[in-house]
Design a protein around this motif. Sequence first.
Motif, mmCIF file in Angstrom:
data_model
loop_
_atom_site.group_PDB
_atom_site.id
_atom_site.type_symbol
_atom_site.label_atom_id
_atom_site.label_comp_id
_atom_site.label_asym_id
_atom_site.label_seq_id
_atom_site.Cartn_x
_atom_site.Cartn_y
_atom_site.Cartn_z
ATOM 1 N N GLY A 173 0.819 -1.206 0.000
ATOM 2 C CA GLY A 173 0.000 0.000 0.000
ATOM 3 C C GLY A 173 0.854 1.259 0.000
ATOM 4 N N PHE A 174 1.962 1.216 0.744
ATOM 5 C CA PHE A 174 2.886 2.357 0.772
ATOM 6 C C PHE A 174 3.474 2.583 -0.614
ATOM 7 C CE2 PHE A 174 7.019 4.330 1.240
ATOM 8 C CZ PHE A 174 6.801 5.327 2.176
ATOM 9 N N ILE A 175 3.877 1.499 -1.273
ATOM 10 C CA ILE A 175 4.465 1.609 -2.616
ATOM 11 C C ILE A 175 3.470 2.226 -3.594
ATOM 12 C CG2 ILE A 175 5.295 0.261 -4.594
ATOM 13 C CD1 ILE A 175 6.463 -1.738 -2.535
ATOM 14 N N MET A 176 2.224 1.807 -3.509
ATOM 15 C CA MET A 176 1.210 2.283 -4.449
ATOM 16 C C MET A 176 0.795 3.730 -4.188
ATOM 17 S SD MET A 176 0.600 -0.033 -6.703
ATOM 18 C CE MET A 176 -1.016 0.349 -7.395
ATOM 19 N N GLN A 225 25.370 3.376 -6.156
ATOM 20 C CA GLN A 225 24.626 4.149 -7.156
ATOM 21 C C GLN A 225 23.983 3.232 -8.189
ATOM 22 O OE1 GLN A 225 24.342 7.025 -5.303
ATOM 23 N NE2 GLN A 225 24.159 7.896 -7.349
ATOM 24 N N THR A 226 24.716 2.189 -8.586
ATOM 25 C CA THR A 226 24.161 1.218 -9.539
ATOM 26 C C THR A 226 22.959 0.502 -8.939
ATOM 27 O OG1 THR A 226 26.342 0.863 -10.543
ATOM 28 C CG2 THR A 226 24.668 -0.843 -10.914
ATOM 29 N N LEU A 227 23.079 0.119 -7.678
ATOM 30 C CA LEU A 227 21.988 -0.559 -6.995
ATOM 31 C C LEU A 227 20.781 0.357 -6.861
ATOM 32 C CD1 LEU A 227 20.909 -2.975 -5.398
ATOM 33 C CD2 LEU A 227 22.074 -2.075 -3.376
ATOM 34 N N ARG A 228 21.016 1.601 -6.517
ATOM 35 C CA ARG A 228 19.923 2.566 -6.368
ATOM 36 C C ARG A 228 19.208 2.790 -7.712
ATOM 37 N NH1 ARG A 228 18.010 6.197 -2.882
ATOM 38 N NH2 ARG A 228 17.103 8.127 -3.684
ATOM 39 N N LYS A 229 19.987 2.889 -8.780
ATOM 40 C CA LYS A 229 19.403 3.068 -10.113
ATOM 41 C C LYS A 229 18.528 1.873 -10.476
ATOM 42 C CE LYS A 229 20.698 3.926 -14.946
ATOM 43 N NZ LYS A 229 21.833 4.092 -15.897
ATOM 44 N N GLU A 230 18.984 0.671 -10.131
ATOM 45 C CA GLU A 230 18.214 -0.544 -10.400
ATOM 46 C C GLU A 230 16.881 -0.503 -9.655
ATOM 47 O OE1 GLU A 230 19.422 -5.218 -10.617
ATOM 48 O OE2 GLU A 230 19.867 -4.199 -8.739
ATOM 49 N N ARG A 231 16.926 -0.107 -8.390
ATOM 50 C CA ARG A 231 15.701 -0.034 -7.588
ATOM 51 C C ARG A 231 14.752 1.042 -8.110
ATOM 52 N NH1 ARG A 231 19.073 -0.659 -1.901
ATOM 53 N NH2 ARG A 231 18.831 -2.937 -1.694
ATOM 54 N N THR A 252 10.494 7.651 -2.893
ATOM 55 C CA THR A 252 10.212 7.612 -1.454
ATOM 56 C C THR A 252 10.313 6.193 -0.920
ATOM 57 O OG1 THR A 252 8.720 9.498 -1.726
ATOM 58 C CG2 THR A 252 8.533 8.243 0.322
ATOM 59 N N PHE A 253 9.774 5.239 -1.684
ATOM 60 C CA PHE A 253 9.863 3.842 -1.264
ATOM 61 C C PHE A 253 11.314 3.373 -1.226
ATOM 62 C CE2 PHE A 253 10.602 -0.438 -3.007
ATOM 63 C CZ PHE A 253 10.317 -1.156 -1.855
ATOM 64 N N VAL A 254 12.093 3.689 -2.256
ATOM 65 C CA VAL A 254 13.490 3.244 -2.314
ATOM 66 C C VAL A 254 14.267 3.786 -1.130
ATOM 67 C CG1 VAL A 254 15.651 3.454 -3.609
ATOM 68 C CG2 VAL A 254 13.532 2.848 -4.800
ATOM 69 N N GLU A 255 14.035 5.045 -0.763
ATOM 70 C CA GLU A 255 14.698 5.632 0.408
ATOM 71 C C GLU A 255 14.356 4.839 1.666
ATOM 72 O OE1 GLU A 255 17.170 8.364 2.309
ATOM 73 O OE2 GLU A 255 16.739 8.220 0.158
ATOM 74 N N SER A 309 14.379 1.990 -11.065
ATOM 75 C CA SER A 309 13.834 1.632 -12.378
ATOM 76 C C SER A 309 12.554 0.800 -12.275
ATOM 77 C CB SER A 309 14.878 0.847 -13.186
ATOM 78 O OG SER A 309 15.041 -0.474 -12.645
ATOM 79 N N GLN A 310 12.224 0.348 -11.073
ATOM 80 C CA GLN A 310 11.061 -0.526 -10.904
ATOM 81 C C GLN A 310 9.758 0.260 -11.025
ATOM 82 O OE1 GLN A 310 11.760 -3.604 -10.877
ATOM 83 N NE2 GLN A 310 13.883 -3.638 -10.176
ATOM 84 N N ARG A 311 8.671 -0.499 -11.255
ATOM 85 C CA ARG A 311 7.331 0.089 -11.306
ATOM 86 C C ARG A 311 6.564 -0.343 -10.069
ATOM 87 N NH1 ARG A 311 7.151 -2.717 -16.947
ATOM 88 N NH2 ARG A 311 8.448 -4.031 -15.605
ATOM 89 N N GLY A 312 5.893 0.628 -9.461
ATOM 90 C CA GLY A 312 5.206 0.378 -8.204
ATOM 91 C C GLY A 312 4.201 -0.755 -8.260
ATOM 92 N N PHE A 313 3.461 -0.846 -9.343
ATOM 93 C CA PHE A 313 2.442 -1.886 -9.464
ATOM 94 C C PHE A 313 3.082 -3.270 -9.414
ATOM 95 C CE2 PHE A 313 -0.293 -4.776 -11.913
ATOM 96 C CZ PHE A 313 -1.497 -4.596 -11.260
ATOM 97 N N GLY A 314 4.201 -3.436 -10.097
ATOM 98 C CA GLY A 314 4.873 -4.733 -10.116
ATOM 99 C C GLY A 314 5.393 -5.120 -8.742
ATOM 100 N N LEU A 315 5.995 -4.162 -8.023
ATOM 101 C CA LEU A 315 6.505 -4.450 -6.689
ATOM 102 C C LEU A 315 5.362 -4.781 -5.729
ATOM 103 C CD1 LEU A 315 9.285 -1.718 -6.232
ATOM 104 C CD2 LEU A 315 9.533 -4.078 -7.037
#
Length: 271
Positions: free
Chosen positions: A144-147, A176-182, A153-156, A184-190
């Motif tokens: 629910g938080f992600i959506m 930085q690479t890891l943060r960029k990967e995170r 905000t979620f990644v932080e 890049s995600q879409r909230g609905f999928g997570l």
Amino acid sequence: MNTTINGVNYYYEWLSAYEPNRPTLVCFHGFTGTSQTFSPVFQKERELNILAIDLIGHGRTDCYVHPYRYQMECLCQDVALLTERLGIFEFSLLGYSMGARAALGFACLFPQKVRHLILESGSPGLKGQTERMMRKRSDEQLAGFIMSHPIETFVEKWENLPLFESQKRVSHKVQQTLRKERLSQRGFGLACSLWFMGTGVQPDFWQELAKVKATTLLIVGELDVKFQQIAKKMQEMQPDFSIEIVNDTGHCIHLEKPQVFETIVVSFVCS
């Protein structure tokens, strides 16, 4: 590369040049990850084909599909069809965290396909109904938080979980690479991953451990006490499982010590 399996467009990538006569290692990333998480690990040319897959809802694989498609059994069936389409009918399987749960599920559903099983910071799920309900509620709250918040905000919030404290010691470039990967995600999928494949709703595989036929290695970090305890309990249920504890690492061994991790995995699969 992309291929459509049961209506879901899956992204996969060979991290090594494919040679049909070599054994194959299939890799499952963790929650908020992608297939690229394993790129820094498998950089040397080895006697292995390395196949990494973006799991449903992550990376470049579809996320806007029916939520029930996220269920672990559906995911495992998709991977079975994907690998068969690539002409791979038996392989070794590596999974990290969420990917380790999925890898164990795959080995239970398709034992004839998995030769070696490597679970990095993995769990068979939760045994008790009360514990499962509490985790399900927690996963639903996070979904629910992600959506309801921007992905930044979620990644932080996610990056500052105590589970990932040791990741703050890796180089700035890796962070930085890891943060960029995170990001890049879409909230609905997570969110769907948590709702339909989270620890609170996944099948309980504890009673299935004794039936696992694949030669199995559990890799855990020295600083990750919780998952060390889980690994030891798994070994009690299935004494044939081996455990490798990697010094001075936390939950994500392949990120914190990629060369050590690669040596352990390759030695295990090629032994």
